[in-house]
Scaffold this motif. Structure first.
Motif, mmCIF file in Angstrom:
data_model
loop_
_atom_site.group_PDB
_atom_site.id
_atom_site.type_symbol
_atom_site.label_atom_id
_atom_site.label_comp_id
_atom_site.label_asym_id
_atom_site.label_seq_id
_atom_site.Cartn_x
_atom_site.Cartn_y
_atom_site.Cartn_z
ATOM 1 N N ASP A 100 -43.982 37.089 8.108
ATOM 2 C CA ASP A 100 -43.815 35.636 8.083
ATOM 3 C C ASP A 100 -43.846 35.121 6.639
ATOM 4 O OD1 ASP A 100 -43.423 34.984 10.741
ATOM 5 O OD2 ASP A 100 -45.531 34.568 11.153
ATOM 6 N N ALA A 101 -44.699 35.732 5.826
ATOM 7 C CA ALA A 101 -44.899 35.256 4.455
ATOM 8 C C ALA A 101 -43.724 35.557 3.535
ATOM 9 C CB ALA A 101 -46.170 35.866 3.877
ATOM 10 N N ILE A 102 -42.959 36.625 3.826
ATOM 11 C CA ILE A 102 -41.879 37.027 2.912
ATOM 12 C C ILE A 102 -40.483 36.812 3.503
ATOM 13 C CG2 ILE A 102 -43.341 38.726 1.760
ATOM 14 C CD1 ILE A 102 -41.898 40.915 3.353
ATOM 15 N N ALA A 103 -40.402 36.153 4.650
ATOM 16 C CA ALA A 103 -39.140 36.042 5.376
ATOM 17 C C ALA A 103 -38.009 35.454 4.535
ATOM 18 C CB ALA A 103 -39.335 35.213 6.648
ATOM 19 N N ASP A 104 -38.302 34.403 3.761
ATOM 20 C CA ASP A 104 -37.235 33.692 3.062
ATOM 21 C C ASP A 104 -36.601 34.504 1.933
ATOM 22 O OD1 ASP A 104 -39.583 33.554 1.593
ATOM 23 O OD2 ASP A 104 -39.131 31.581 0.756
ATOM 24 N N ARG A 105 -37.290 35.535 1.446
ATOM 25 C CA ARG A 105 -36.745 36.342 0.355
ATOM 26 C C ARG A 105 -36.621 37.817 0.749
ATOM 27 N NH1 ARG A 105 -37.577 34.532 -5.557
ATOM 28 N NH2 ARG A 105 -35.331 34.598 -5.285
ATOM 29 N N TYR A 106 -36.735 38.080 2.034
ATOM 30 C CA TYR A 106 -36.760 39.455 2.532
ATOM 31 C C TYR A 106 -35.445 40.190 2.278
ATOM 32 C CZ TYR A 106 -37.312 43.339 5.828
ATOM 33 O OH TYR A 106 -37.368 44.585 6.401
ATOM 34 N N ILE A 107 -34.331 39.557 2.576
ATOM 35 C CA ILE A 107 -33.031 40.209 2.405
ATOM 36 C C ILE A 107 -32.781 40.525 0.933
ATOM 37 C CG2 ILE A 107 -30.544 39.989 2.738
ATOM 38 C CD1 ILE A 107 -31.170 38.002 5.023
ATOM 39 N N LEU A 108 -33.031 39.552 0.071
ATOM 40 C CA LEU A 108 -32.855 39.769 -1.364
ATOM 41 C C LEU A 108 -33.737 40.907 -1.858
ATOM 42 C CD1 LEU A 108 -31.805 38.967 -4.178
ATOM 43 C CD2 LEU A 108 -33.684 37.309 -4.294
ATOM 44 N N ALA A 109 -34.990 40.907 -1.434
ATOM 45 C CA ALA A 109 -35.914 41.953 -1.869
ATOM 46 C C ALA A 109 -35.433 43.333 -1.439
ATOM 47 C CB ALA A 109 -37.310 41.677 -1.319
ATOM 48 N N ASN A 110 -34.960 43.460 -0.204
ATOM 49 C CA ASN A 110 -34.455 44.748 0.277
ATOM 50 C C ASN A 110 -33.312 45.257 -0.591
ATOM 51 O OD1 ASN A 110 -36.255 44.914 2.358
ATOM 52 N ND2 ASN A 110 -34.807 44.380 3.976
ATOM 53 N N HIS A 111 -32.388 44.365 -0.911
ATOM 54 C CA HIS A 111 -31.234 44.770 -1.723
ATOM 55 C C HIS A 111 -31.671 45.208 -3.118
ATOM 56 C CE1 HIS A 111 -28.792 43.522 1.503
ATOM 57 N NE2 HIS A 111 -28.445 42.316 1.105
ATOM 58 N N VAL A 112 -32.500 44.405 -3.750
ATOM 59 C CA VAL A 112 -32.907 44.698 -5.128
ATOM 60 C C VAL A 112 -33.763 45.956 -5.196
ATOM 61 C CG1 VAL A 112 -34.220 43.870 -7.111
ATOM 62 C CG2 VAL A 112 -32.728 42.296 -5.857
ATOM 63 N N LEU A 113 -34.744 46.067 -4.313
ATOM 64 C CA LEU A 113 -35.677 47.196 -4.363
ATOM 65 C C LEU A 113 -35.001 48.528 -4.059
ATOM 66 C CD1 LEU A 113 -38.776 45.585 -2.607
ATOM 67 C CD2 LEU A 113 -38.423 45.962 -5.052
ATOM 68 N N SER A 114 -33.938 48.504 -3.281
ATOM 69 C CA SER A 114 -33.205 49.737 -2.946
ATOM 70 C C SER A 114 -31.975 49.928 -3.825
ATOM 71 C CB SER A 114 -32.767 49.717 -1.476
ATOM 72 O OG SER A 114 -31.747 48.755 -1.264
ATOM 73 N N PHE A 115 -31.792 49.047 -4.809
ATOM 74 C CA PHE A 115 -30.576 49.055 -5.644
ATOM 75 C C PHE A 115 -29.327 48.929 -4.769
ATOM 76 C CE2 PHE A 115 -33.878 51.369 -7.942
ATOM 77 C CZ PHE A 115 -33.898 50.691 -9.158
ATOM 78 N N TRP A 116 -29.435 48.110 -3.731
ATOM 79 C CA TRP A 116 -28.375 47.822 -2.773
ATOM 80 C C TRP A 116 -28.002 49.032 -1.904
ATOM 81 C CZ3 TRP A 116 -29.269 44.690 -6.789
ATOM 82 C CH2 TRP A 116 -29.126 43.330 -6.602
ATOM 83 N N GLN A 117 -28.824 50.077 -1.942
ATOM 84 C CA GLN A 117 -28.554 51.241 -1.105
ATOM 85 C C GLN A 117 -28.853 50.961 0.363
ATOM 86 O OE1 GLN A 117 -27.143 54.389 -1.944
ATOM 87 N NE2 GLN A 117 -26.598 52.959 -3.580
ATOM 88 N N ASP A 118 -29.672 49.941 0.653
ATOM 89 C CA ASP A 118 -29.968 49.621 2.051
ATOM 90 C C ASP A 118 -28.700 49.271 2.819
ATOM 91 O OD1 ASP A 118 -29.969 47.230 0.404
ATOM 92 O OD2 ASP A 118 -30.635 46.132 2.174
ATOM 93 N N ILE A 119 -27.704 48.731 2.131
ATOM 94 C CA ILE A 119 -26.422 48.420 2.773
ATOM 95 C C ILE A 119 -25.736 49.714 3.212
ATOM 96 C CG2 ILE A 119 -24.117 47.445 2.406
ATOM 97 C CD1 ILE A 119 -25.431 45.481 0.425
ATOM 98 N N CYS A 120 -25.709 50.691 2.318
ATOM 99 C CA CYS A 120 -25.094 51.985 2.642
ATOM 100 C C CYS A 120 -25.865 52.694 3.744
ATOM 101 C CB CYS A 120 -25.044 52.865 1.400
ATOM 102 S SG CYS A 120 -24.054 52.210 0.048
ATOM 103 N N TRP A 121 -27.199 52.610 3.682
ATOM 104 C CA TRP A 121 -28.012 53.272 4.708
ATOM 105 C C TRP A 121 -27.715 52.705 6.083
ATOM 106 C CZ3 TRP A 121 -33.098 52.436 1.495
ATOM 107 C CH2 TRP A 121 -33.093 53.324 0.411
ATOM 108 N N ARG A 122 -27.609 51.391 6.200
ATOM 109 C CA ARG A 122 -27.337 50.783 7.507
ATOM 110 C C ARG A 122 -25.923 51.115 7.993
ATOM 111 N NH1 ARG A 122 -31.349 46.704 8.853
ATOM 112 N NH2 ARG A 122 -32.618 46.193 7.015
#
Length: 228
Positions: A14-36
């Motif tokens: 609940d606390a990180i919802a508004d920046r969750y997508i951005l954080a996932n992309h940055v922290l994975s160097f946008w690899q989360d897109i490829c993983w999905r």
């Protein structure tokens, strides 16, 4: 009274919802897109029927960006209200429900596909959740899991990835979202999680046959199972 794991997880997301997508992309160097994308490519190879798709621990609904759209009904379930608010605004054609994996508000033997991306670590009772997945899936239905697991050996790449996850992500994730505690939890949950082989055993104890285990990154795996 000690808080349950579930209440802690809900509060964290609940606390990180508004920046969750951005954080996932940055922290994975946008690899989360490829993983999905790879995740749903693996699933599509084993999927026969496309009537009902259930995304468990759906969060902000990111899986609906990559899953096939030709399901008659797409449903996302998550216990975090703030995450669901964002998911509903992004995907108005999807049915979103507030709920938990251990008590799915779904009828028996009705679902063709269940997907869980980076959510199994957060279940309070993993075995009970796997039993629920088996209950709601049709015979021959597919379960796909995309998840972080602990490092299994000390190779250079694994050591580097481990250092990044356990020492860099908590600070970088905290800087992006303003919540350092949430990303310390992320690192700890990976370190303390089971290995893919153990998850295979747990799934098969609940009526699944694991048909694929594929490693995408030192500690990111895809598991695909069918209800038998």
């Amino acid at each position: 009274m000690r808080k349950s794991k579930r209440s802690k997880v809900i509060k964290t997301f609940d606390a990180i919802a508004d920046r969750y997508i951005l954080a996932n992309h940055v922290l994975s160097f946008w690899q989360d897109i490829c993983w999905r994308r790879n995740f749903f490519n693996h699933i599509s190879d084993t999927l026969v029927k496309k009537e009902i798709f259930l995304d468990v621990a759906t969060g902000t609904g990111e899986n609906f960006r990559y899953c096939p759209c030709n399901f008659k009904l797409r449903v996302g379930i998550d216990p975090s209200r703030n995450m669901l608010k964002i998911a509903k605004s992004r995907y108005p054609d999807v049915v979103f429900l507030e709920g938990i994996a251990e008590e799915l508000p779904i009828k028996d033997s009705t679902v063709d596909l269940i997907a869980v991306s980076f959510g199994v670590r957060n279940f309070e009772d993993r075995i009970r959740a796997f039993g629920e997945f088996s209950r709601v899936l049709k015979t021959g239905g597919v379960l796909g899991i995309l998840e972080f697991f602990p490092m299994e050996n000390g190779s250079f790449i694994n050591k580097a990835a481990s250092m990044y996850i356990h020492h860099i992500i908590p600070y970088l994730g905290g800087a992006i979202t303003g919540n350092f505690k949430a990303y310390r939890y992320l690192s700890t949950s990976i370190k303390n999680f089971i290995l893919p082989g153990m998850m295979k055993i747990e799934l098969e104890s609940k009526g699944f046959k694991v048909v694929k285990i594929d490693r995408l990154f030192p500690n990111v795996y895809i598991l695909v199972a069918k209800k038998v």
